[in-house]
Structures are given as structure tokens and as C-alpha cells.
Design an enzyme around this catalytic site. Structure first.
Site, PDB file in Angstrom:
ATOM      1  N   SER A  37       0.819  -1.206   0.000  1.00  0.00           N
ATOM      2  CA  SER A  37       0.000   0.000   0.000  1.00  0.00           C
ATOM      3  C   SER A  37       0.858   1.263   0.000  1.00  0.00           C
ATOM      4  O   SER A  37       0.587   2.215  -0.748  1.00  0.00           O
ATOM      5  CB  SER A  37      -0.920   0.009   1.218  1.00  0.00           C
ATOM      6  OG  SER A  37      -1.825  -1.075   1.176  1.00  0.00           O
ATOM      7  N   GLY A 115      -5.693  -3.876  -7.173  1.00  0.00           N
ATOM      8  CA  GLY A 115      -6.650  -2.810  -6.933  1.00  0.00           C
ATOM      9  C   GLY A 115      -6.007  -1.443  -6.905  1.00  0.00           C
ATOM     10  O   GLY A 115      -6.576  -0.464  -7.402  1.00  0.00           O
ATOM     11  N   ARG A 143     -14.101  -6.685 -11.090  1.00  0.00           N
ATOM     12  CA  ARG A 143     -13.914  -5.877  -9.882  1.00  0.00           C
ATOM     13  C   ARG A 143     -14.564  -4.498 -10.051  1.00  0.00           C
ATOM     14  O   ARG A 143     -14.579  -3.941 -11.158  1.00  0.00           O
ATOM     15  CB  ARG A 143     -12.428  -5.717  -9.553  1.00  0.00           C
ATOM     16  CG  ARG A 143     -11.738  -7.031  -9.244  1.00  0.00           C
ATOM     17  CD  ARG A 143     -10.376  -6.827  -8.628  1.00  0.00           C
ATOM     18  NE  ARG A 143     -10.486  -6.271  -7.272  1.00  0.00           N
ATOM     19  CZ  ARG A 143      -9.442  -6.053  -6.482  1.00  0.00           C
ATOM     20  NH1 ARG A 143      -8.206  -6.338  -6.915  1.00  0.00           N
ATOM     21  NH2 ARG A 143      -9.597  -5.560  -5.272  1.00  0.00           N
ATOM     22  N   SER A 190     -12.226   1.771  -0.498  1.00  0.00           N
ATOM     23  CA  SER A 190     -11.597   3.046  -0.145  1.00  0.00           C
ATOM     24  C   SER A 190     -10.597   3.482  -1.208  1.00  0.00           C
ATOM     25  O   SER A 190     -10.211   4.655  -1.263  1.00  0.00           O
ATOM     26  CB  SER A 190     -10.886   2.923   1.197  1.00  0.00           C
ATOM     27  OG  SER A 190      -9.778   2.034   1.116  1.00  0.00           O
ATOM     28  N   GLU A 339      -8.698  -6.586   4.940  1.00  0.00           N
ATOM     29  CA  GLU A 339      -7.645  -7.437   4.386  1.00  0.00           C
ATOM     30  C   GLU A 339      -7.083  -8.400   5.425  1.00  0.00           C
ATOM     31  O   GLU A 339      -6.413  -9.383   5.073  1.00  0.00           O
ATOM     32  CB  GLU A 339      -6.530  -6.586   3.790  1.00  0.00           C
ATOM     33  CG  GLU A 339      -5.786  -5.728   4.784  1.00  0.00           C
ATOM     34  CD  GLU A 339      -5.038  -4.593   4.108  1.00  0.00           C
ATOM     35  OE1 GLU A 339      -3.813  -4.561   4.242  1.00  0.00           O
ATOM     36  OE2 GLU A 339      -5.685  -3.762   3.442  1.00  0.00           O
ATOM     37  N   HIS A 366     -13.032  -8.036  -4.037  1.00  0.00           N
ATOM     38  CA  HIS A 366     -11.569  -8.055  -4.022  1.00  0.00           C
ATOM     39  C   HIS A 366     -11.028  -9.004  -5.091  1.00  0.00           C
ATOM     40  O   HIS A 366     -11.702  -9.263  -6.091  1.00  0.00           O
ATOM     41  CB  HIS A 366     -11.068  -8.404  -2.618  1.00  0.00           C
ATOM     42  CG  HIS A 366     -11.030  -7.220  -1.702  1.00  0.00           C
ATOM     43  ND1 HIS A 366      -9.978  -6.942  -0.856  1.00  0.00           N
ATOM     44  CD2 HIS A 366     -11.918  -6.216  -1.517  1.00  0.00           C
ATOM     45  CE1 HIS A 366     -10.220  -5.833  -0.196  1.00  0.00           C
ATOM     46  NE2 HIS A 366     -11.395  -5.373  -0.565  1.00  0.00           N
TER      47      HIS A 366
END
Length: 462
Positions: A37, A115, A143, A190, A339, A366
Site C-alpha cells: 500500500s 486494486g 472488480r 476506499s 484485508e 476483491h
């Protein structure tokens, strides 16, 4: 649920990977590569600056490779470099030097199943000049992408798609995006918010973004995005919950060091409760926006001792489920960090009492439908899991070995590894899916399990 998981990554399916069974209490010492991330956010921000930046200790995985490839295709310079003088080398790969450049189109961006790539790169690519196509793996076309596509249209970008709100879609960038006021429904992810906020300083009018949906999952990831922007000198105001104002202006070049991926720490930390013993996770940050930090408070609910020892986090599971410990069922709301759900649901499937995990309905969108996948694989192994509108109910039941489908999903693969610590013969069909965020998982897991002593035979049920 469709159990066909053989490769969408262009390689032939490998033989199933039989999860190693713990022979005794663990004495593990785990060093993990960088956060996916954080790595992909910093790559995007570095690409939008006016001067070069260096990212130290980045993650090198499929997700980060797809982000790098997409940025390079748009014209951004990204080079692998040696560590700075006096800095310790990254055992998982080189540092990265990002050199911004005018971005151009005439490219197809391959998002794979990532993602962060499919939600972060389209707003950035809209700042390029020329046609851009956004696409990914076959399952990635399922997705949710409608919020990003609709946002680009509302910001004045001429997007062409099939009307389904999914990939593939295309647009022709003009070198600028108007910005201004925008409302979106980010209930599904998000990442829709983060993707728009990251590029917003480069929009002509900045961005005043308001979330209008019923829920907003994974708020820590948005906090991570806001903090990363502010660290590069961007003014971000938050007038109310679900509202952000990003002011137009420069994004400062900055050398950053990436923290270890705390979400990838979840299966290793959970292993202490399942197999017993202790697992030390190296260089755990004292302050972080990563949702994996919630493991510090979540694991004690199941009876683990979690303490900081210098720069490390040490999880002590006592004798563990393998040694006969009574691990309770729990009611958990994981809306902050869905997650973590696959690892914790795997743990709950081995507990003594029923558990209900909620706040994770968005996981249906996901890498796979994680709710259906977890229920299918645990139930196929003898468990009793029921899908709820917003989560799962897990009843205790003896588990047995057999096939475990990963569904091209790294966290489904690691959930199977957790169950396999005490259930002999769990055969994960695609352990290679862990390359999405942790290519070294099979080796790190084998090393951890090998620290267990062979003082007693393992249990074969949960």
C-alpha cells in the site's frame, strides 16, 4: 463458487503446494518486505513531482511491478539503484529512483489483479496527453470500477467503456484535469477515494471530494493517503467525515523508506496462536497508518500475548491450538481492515466456539469474492461457515485435509497455509498467487514452520 484458479499470469499451473504441518511450538523470526500500500502510493506521488525521488526498501512483487510498468509506459523514469552510502541493503530487491517526465498516452495499462493499480493510475493517466486503455486480468474485469469511471467523466474526461462500469475502458488525456467539486460512492472500496486524492494536487482546481455512500470501508488506507500527501507538502483539509479538500499545487520530491507490510504479517502472527510458541516480526513501526497494526489489539482477544521488544513485535501463542489451548470464538467488526479477514477467519475456523466476522461485505469485490471463497474452502475441509450480508458466521467443526483453492488470491492462499499448520494434507492449488504482494511467502513460511520442535505429533483437526 468457481474453483478454476489456474494462472491468469501467463504461466502454466504448478502442482499443488502441501502446507507444512507444525511439528511443535514455533520459535520464529520473520523479516518482511515493504508495504504494498505504501510502495504504490509513493510511486504515484513521486511520478507527479517536479524532481527525482528515491524509494528505499520498496516492495518488489507483482502488484508493485504492475504499477512500475504502468508509470514507465506513461513516460515516468523509474530506475533500480543501490542503497545510499551507509544504508543497509534491501534483501528483497533494490531501491527505486523515480524521475518525473511529461506523460504521454498511446499506451495500454495492464492492472493485473492489483486494486491499487486499477484505482490509482486512471486519474494520473488522465493527466497524460493521448489515448490510454485501462485493462487487467480476466477476473479484474469483474472488480468494481464504476466509481472511478464515473468520477473521471464528472471531471471532464471523455471515457469510453461498455457501460458496465468495469475494465476495459479508455480515454484520451489532454494533459490536464479540471478538478473541483466531486461526489462519489466509495462503499465498494476506499481505493476510489485514495486514487482521486493522490492525483488531485495536479488537477487545475484541486479536488473537493465527498463520499455519499452508506459506508466507507478501510478508513486507515485513506488516512495513509492523506498522510503521504501532507508529507510531500500538499494541503489536505478534512471538513467532515467522508469529505476531503485537496488544494492544487506542487507535490514535493522526497526520499522515503517503506515500512514492512503489516498486513502480510497477519498469517505469521496468527501462526503463533495456531501452532503455539512465539513469532517475532522484525522492525514493527511504532506509529503507522497500516491497518495491519490492528493485529496488536486483535490477537490478544484470542489469548495471544503481544508485546514490543525493541523494534520488533513478539506474538506468543502459548501452547497454541496444536497443544490443546482453548481459543474462543469472537464477534469482530473488521470494517477498518478487511484485508486481515482471511487470516483471522482461518483462525476462527480452528477455534473452540462460534465466531461472527462483520464489516467485510466489500471483500466480495476483491481479488475474488473472498466471503464465498472462504466459506467454500473451509466447508470443503469439513467446516461450517455461513455467508452473511456483511460477513461470515463460523461454527467450530473438525477439519480435514484436501484441496484448497486460492482463486488467484494471495490471501486465500495464505489462509490455507494457516489451516495447514494443524490439519495434515491441505493442498493449496496456487501458492504462486502470493507473488502478488509477497513472492517469498512459501520460503518464509517453510522457515517459520521448521522452527517448531518435533516433540509431539500434530493434531489433524481444528
Amino acid at each position: 463458487m468457481d474453483e478454476t484458479t489456474h494462472s491468469q499470469r501467463g504461466t502454466a499451473p504448478a502442482a499443488p503446494w502441501t502446507a507444512p504441518v507444525a511439528g511443535g511450538p514455533l520459535r520464529g523470526d520473520v523479516s518482511l518486505p515493504g508495504s504494498k500500500s505504501l510502495t504504490n502510493r509513493e510511486l504515484v506521488l513521486a511520478a507527479l513531482t517536479d524532481n527525482p525521488s528515491t524509494i528505499r526498501l520498496p516492495l518488489h512483487s507483482r502488484d508493485s511491478a504492475l504499477m512500475i510498468a504502468g508509470l514507465r509506459a506513461l513516460g515516468v523514469g523509474i530506475d533500480e539503484v543501490a542503497p545510499a552510502d551507509g544504508a543497509a541493503p534491501n534483501p528483497y530487491g533494490p531501491d527505486l529512483r523515480i524521475t518525473p517526465a511529461p506523460m504521454h498516452g498511446d499506451v495500454r495499462v495492464d492492472c493485473g489483479l492489483a486494486g491499487t493499480v486499477m484505482r490509482f493510475l486512471p486519474p494520473l493517466a488522465a493527466l497524460a496527453v493521448g489515448p490510454v486503455t485501462i485493462d487487467g486480468d480476466p477476473y479484474a474485469r469483474k472488480r468494481p470500477m464504476h466509481a472511478i469511471i464515473r468520477a473521471l467523466v464528472d471531471l471532464g474526461v471523455d471515457v469510453t467503456d461498455d457501460g458496465g462500469g468495469a475494465m476495459p475502458f479508455a480515454f484520451t488525456g489532454t494533459g490536464s484535469v479540471r478538478g473541483g467539486r466531486l461526489s462519489i460512492d466509495a462503499s465498494a472500496s476506499s481505493q476510489f477515494v485514495s486514487g482521486l486524492l493522490l492525483s488531485a494536487p495536479r488537477f487545475d482546481e484541486g479536488l473537493h471530494l465527498t463520499h455519499v455512500g452508506e459506508r466507507l470501508p478501510s478508513m486507515p488506507h485513506i488516512e495513509m493517503t492523506v498522510e503521504a500527501l501532507r508529507a510531500r507538502g500538499v494541503r489536505v483539509d478534512e471538513p467532515s467525515v467522508g469529505e476531503w479538500v485537496v488544494h492544487s499545487g506542487p507535490i514535493a520530491a522526497r526520499d522515503v523508506t517503506i515500512e514492512p507490510d503489516l498486513s502480510n504479517a497477519a498469517p505469521f502472527a496468527v501462526a503463533a496462536l495456531v501452532a503455539g510458541g512465539t513469532v517475532r516480526i522484525r522492525t514493527w513501526p511504532t506509529a503507522t497508518t497500516q491497518v495491519g497494526a490492528d493485529l496488536e489489539t486483535l490477537l490478544p482477544l484470542w489469548g495471544a500475548s503481544v508485546v514490543r521488544d525493541g523494534d520488533d513485535l513478539v506474538v506468543d501463542g502459548g501452547v497454541g491450538i496444536r497443544g490443546g489451548a482453548s481459543v474462543p470464538g469472537l464477534e469482530l467488526d473488521l470494517s477498518r481492515g478487511g484485508e486481515l479477514a482471511p487470516a483471522l477467519v482461518a483462525l476462527a475456523a480452528l477455534a473452540d466456539g462460534p465466531s461472527v466476522v462483520t464489516g467485510i461485505g466489500h471483500l466480495r469485490g476483491h481479488e475474488t469474492d473472498r466471503l464465498a471463497a472462504l466459506a467454500a474452502e473451509i466447508n470443503r475441509s469439513g467446516g461450517a461457515v455461513q455467508e452473511l450480508d456483511d460477513g461470515l458466521r463460523i461454527e467450530p467443526a473438525p477439519l480435514h485435509g484436501g484441496p484448497w483453492a486460492a482463486y488467484e488470491d494471495h490471501r486465500m492462499a495464505t489462509a490455507g497455509a494457516i489451516v495447514g499448520l494443524v490439519v495434515d494434507g491441505v493442498a493449496v492449488d496456487d501458492i504462486g498467487s502470493t507473488a502478488k504482494t509477497l513472492p517469498q511467502f512459501p520460503e518464509l513460511w517453510a522457515e517459520l514452520v521448521a522452527t517448531g520442535t518435533a516433540s509431539s505429533s500434530p493434531s489433524s483437526e481444528g
